[in-house]
Design a protein around this motif. Sequence first.
Motif, PDB file in Angstrom:
ATOM      1  N   GLU A 165      -7.913   4.004  -9.418  1.00 38.95           N
ATOM      2  CA  GLU A 165      -7.517   3.599  -8.066  1.00 38.95           C
ATOM      3  C   GLU A 165      -8.216   2.284  -7.681  1.00 38.95           C
ATOM      4  N   THR A 166      -9.501   2.193  -7.980  1.00 33.00           N
ATOM      5  CA  THR A 166     -10.253   0.978  -7.645  1.00 33.00           C
ATOM      6  C   THR A 166      -9.609  -0.231  -8.308  1.00 33.00           C
ATOM      7  N   LEU A 167      -9.238  -0.082  -9.553  1.00 32.42           N
ATOM      8  CA  LEU A 167      -8.641  -1.202 -10.290  1.00 32.42           C
ATOM      9  C   LEU A 167      -7.194  -1.452  -9.857  1.00 32.42           C
ATOM     10  N   ARG A 168      -6.465  -0.394  -9.514  1.00 29.07           N
ATOM     11  CA  ARG A 168      -5.084  -0.556  -9.045  1.00 29.07           C
ATOM     12  C   ARG A 168      -5.079  -1.381  -7.749  1.00 29.07           C
ATOM     13  N   MET A 169      -6.036  -1.100  -6.853  1.00 32.74           N
ATOM     14  CA  MET A 169      -6.054  -1.836  -5.594  1.00 32.74           C
ATOM     15  C   MET A 169      -6.552  -3.271  -5.795  1.00 32.74           C
ATOM     16  N   LEU A 170      -7.442  -3.466  -6.762  1.00 34.11           N
ATOM     17  CA  LEU A 170      -7.837  -4.842  -7.070  1.00 34.11           C
ATOM     18  C   LEU A 170      -6.618  -5.624  -7.544  1.00 34.11           C
ATOM     19  N   GLU A 171      -5.827  -5.008  -8.386  1.00 37.71           N
ATOM     20  CA  GLU A 171      -4.608  -5.657  -8.885  1.00 37.71           C
ATOM     21  C   GLU A 171      -3.619  -5.901  -7.728  1.00 37.71           C
ATOM     22  N   CYS A 172      -3.556  -4.973  -6.805  1.00 35.56           N
ATOM     23  CA  CYS A 172      -2.709  -5.138  -5.625  1.00 35.56           C
ATOM     24  C   CYS A 172      -3.164  -6.395  -4.858  1.00 35.56           C
ATOM     25  N   TYR A 173      -4.458  -6.555  -4.681  1.00 38.23           N
ATOM     26  CA  TYR A 173      -5.002  -7.734  -3.988  1.00 38.23           C
ATOM     27  C   TYR A 173      -4.734  -9.009  -4.780  1.00 38.23           C
ATOM     28  N   ARG A 174      -4.930  -8.932  -6.104  1.00 41.63           N
ATOM     29  CA  ARG A 174      -4.708 -10.126  -6.937  1.00 41.63           C
ATOM     30  C   ARG A 174      -3.273 -10.606  -6.802  1.00 41.63           C
ATOM     31  N   SER A 175      -2.342  -9.683  -6.937  1.00 50.30           N
ATOM     32  CA  SER A 175      -0.949 -10.139  -6.911  1.00 50.30           C
ATOM     33  C   SER A 175      -0.561 -10.582  -5.500  1.00 50.30           C
TER      34      SER A 175
ATOM     35  N   PHE B 147       0.840  -1.204   0.000  1.00 46.93           N
ATOM     36  CA  PHE B 147       0.000   0.000   0.000  1.00 46.93           C
ATOM     37  C   PHE B 147       0.876   1.255   0.000  1.00 46.93           C
ATOM     38  N   LYS B 148       1.889   1.241   0.850  1.00 42.07           N
ATOM     39  CA  LYS B 148       2.728   2.442   0.971  1.00 42.07           C
ATOM     40  C   LYS B 148       3.509   2.689  -0.306  1.00 42.07           C
ATOM     41  N   GLU B 149       3.930   1.614  -0.957  1.00 47.12           N
ATOM     42  CA  GLU B 149       4.632   1.791  -2.234  1.00 47.12           C
ATOM     43  C   GLU B 149       3.726   2.443  -3.272  1.00 47.12           C
ATOM     44  N   LEU B 150       2.422   2.245  -3.118  1.00 53.24           N
ATOM     45  CA  LEU B 150       1.479   2.875  -4.056  1.00 53.24           C
ATOM     46  C   LEU B 150       1.051   4.262  -3.565  1.00 53.24           C
TER      47      LEU B 150
END
Lengths: 501, 501
Positions: free
Chosen positions: B172-182, B56-59
């Motif tokens: 942002e919504t999609l970036r965090m979804l991708e964060c969760y996926r990875s 999260f912090k890296e983003l």
Amino acid sequence: MAKNIKPRNEDYSEWYLNVIAAAQLADYAPVRGCMVIRPTGYAIWESMQKELDRRFKELGHVNAYFPLFIPESFLRKEAEHVEGFAPECAVVTHGGGEKLEEPLVVRPTSETIIGHMYADWIHSWRDLPVLINQWANVVRWEKRTRLFLRTMEFLWQEGHTAHESAEEAEQETLRMLECYRSFAEDFLAVPVMTGVKTDSEKFAGALRTYCIEGMMQDGKALQMGTSHNLGQNFARAFDIKFEGRDQVVQNAWTTSWGVSTRLIGALIMAHSDDEGLVLPPKVAPVLAVVIPIGKSDEEKKKVVEYFNPVLRRLAGDAEVDAASARLGNDQLSAVFYNNLTGQQIVVDMRDQMRPGEKHYYWEQRGVPLRIEIGPRDVESGTAVIKSRLGDKDVINAADLDRNSFDSRLAAIQDALFRRAVEFRNANVVDVASYDELKAFFAGSRGFVRCRFNPDRAVEARIKEETKATVRCIPFDQPGGTGPDIISGKPADRVVVFGIGY
Amino acid sequence: MAKNIKPRNEDYSEWYLNVIAAAQLADYAPVRGCMVIRPTGYAIWESMQKELDRRFKELGHVNAYFPLFIPESFLRKEAEHVEGFAPECAVVTHGGGEKLEEPLVVRPTSETIIGHMYADWIHSWRDLPVLINQWANVVRWEKRTRLFLRTMEFLWQEGHTAHESAEEAEQETLRMLECYRSFAEDFLAVPVMTGVKTDSEKFAGALRTYCIEGMMQDGKALQMGTSHNLGQNFARAFDIKFEGRDQVVQNAWTTSWGVSTRLIGALIMAHSDDEGLVLPPKVAPVLAVVIPIGKSDEEKKKVVEYFNPVLRRLAGDAEVDAASARLGNDQLSAVFYNNLTGQQIVVDMRDQMRPGEKHYYWEQRGVPLRIEIGPRDVESGTAVIKSRLGDKDVINAADLDRNSFDSRLAAIQDALFRRAVEFRNANVVDVASYDELKAFFAGSRGFVRCRFNPDRAVEARIKEETKATVRCIPFDQPGGTGPDIISGKPADRVVVFGIGY
């Protein structure tokens, strides 16, 4: 002088709130007595958490999580405990649209529910010691609240341990007090007095409460952490029993200890000045801010390019490359200086703010070092480095490396601690009579040391007459005996009075 | 086979609870529907927290903390939100011994109170984006609970962001979804399907909810994380307004996203076996256990001395020296292998347990590697190294260094992910009619892919008849059109049905 901050000597309470507001540390929430810890404030709490958590784990503790809700009946199992905490409880009476059969109390502290679980987990001496810590929120219905120092909900850690013997429990209680002392002094740079509370000030249900007491810049005392030897009180109430090495079934000996977001209040009140927050470098989430100065975008770009090798030397190539690749607000780019602590160096590229505004902004947030670089520095190979305590140096940029950066930070850390020790020592007085004590607190604040035999009724009277309470019976004792300031009877110990937050 | 664990194919639900009990991950609390997360379970949560927090912090996100209590009236400000959450709320009606004027709801999620604060903080486009995350406990009054998967109180993180435009909020919504996926795939080794929820399954108050859906070993679906584009719904309800670059005052665009301790349930159900917990090395708090074997104390001592240089090579001299100096239980000495993640290697010296019992103990706790050394290894310079997945090697102790240790761990991580992907892929079927779907769910569990035009009423009927719900409209689409399995009308997308936890 900062326009949005009232000077300390004009109105200390107002100053405290102004410093918090100027640094955006916290806000009052729309719920009475609750606070919102804003990112700048929360980052300070994260620094503290990381360091404390590391220290706890090095001492063999592990973390766990127990429920927020406690059946009301649990609180009643330990007589002193319920008397101390019941009046402060928030009570859940409805859930899922229905009235509950038994109301639930929102934990004010977790000895009871943890005691209940320990009774399930502990059967033999082989199960001991149990050394568990919990990071959690707790709720105490306080009448008068003040940001960080006393809020209805606060964040804390509570350690709960169980042992085979009275000696081991006492050792643990003292070990954790020492852990808090060294954390306060070495990490927060706040000198503390260590000692034991009188019976009237101890934790509800404890045998003995040890504490660390700090002195704020207004001379008032702040209890910064407590460590309780609970004896067998909670073990008896919750039936925590084990078969000993001697094959006798017996009650365990338990302890509990905690520090909270109140420590952020301590930090503010111990070090900050009329310009705003001052953070000891070990705690500071941002260690240094770099402010590039230039009249045009092109000039600024040149300045940043000039500083890039220095930044790479400080934070490492990998970190600078990672930071460059990072998404988000590119006007404030942060690089991690220390991956373990998460401490950063920030390059403030915001173009809607003038350099002066940036100084002001970071000064109010307590950042230990400010590095300014402009076109003239590019010419001369220099940089201007300014400490939050006021020292300003023009240095060769080539000399700025991790070593010199770290020693600058260490010097600030030391200076803050020394300043706080001097202030504290200058505000401890010895008195030989109650009249002297009254006279002191009538006009001053500080620690008053005197011979006194703790007594609940007498302490209550002194508090009513002077607002002062016994902060602790300090470990550091002069020895010998002398007359108790109230009764005149022989007292073999001194206590420390103060007016507390 | 482990005696205290029911095999998966006999009773999957019982198996799940047995694995949790055998590894001492969690207990039911004395409060209905609440759990106690025990140290072994909490250490897994800490692993996840550290990694997520870093990502999260890296983003560009920062952490903050908002109050536990929310005024009841706040919930009512967003119509869909109150409808979704009010029936699940725990309500505080009394505090400090008095009845409250307005009842307080224990947060089920924090969009409302955070929205209220954002309205105070955001005034100009210069204040945006706001990228805040909170680590907290939340309470939802669930009728039926199951450890980790659905408990009344759970721990989670909730991100809340505010943006200038619809596009940025969607990004942002999609970036965090991708964060969760990875995170799910690369760290937890659990393959997930990504997509968008239908209107009937979306978050109460959201414009759109994106999700990651995992498949457990019984073929049931588990929603592992959600990311919501809230549009301007909460900004309108809470009056979050800013002056834009165009000087027009407008509502902000907000998002929220979260994952919870439910992920521990996912981890257990995706990887564990009939012997107990299996942990992917990246998550495992203990990476390896060393079991010294010897008939006498002297023999064991020799074995430990023999292994000491290997341990020093793995964890570093400083760390081994620090561990030796550490207080606490000397029978289980832990050294940190990785200071950043806190992952440890444990040397199990407990003398009251036989080596066989120790194998069993660590196997049930999912430790990736077990290293056994005995007197014969001392003679031959070897060590026996066993993976939690069953492979056993006799190696030269001299060959065990950080490189070879890391590659063994990486191989286990890969094997777990591949195994889970194969299982998942083997349990996805395509159907062309509702009869096929019904027939599938009558006897099987898995993901059923089919053409379907989402419709609240139709979905409700399908759920009643089959227990299956639309898990998501996956991003991965075959294209083209085909008949909707219910209406026969053209449907240009496939959805995935599953029976969820």
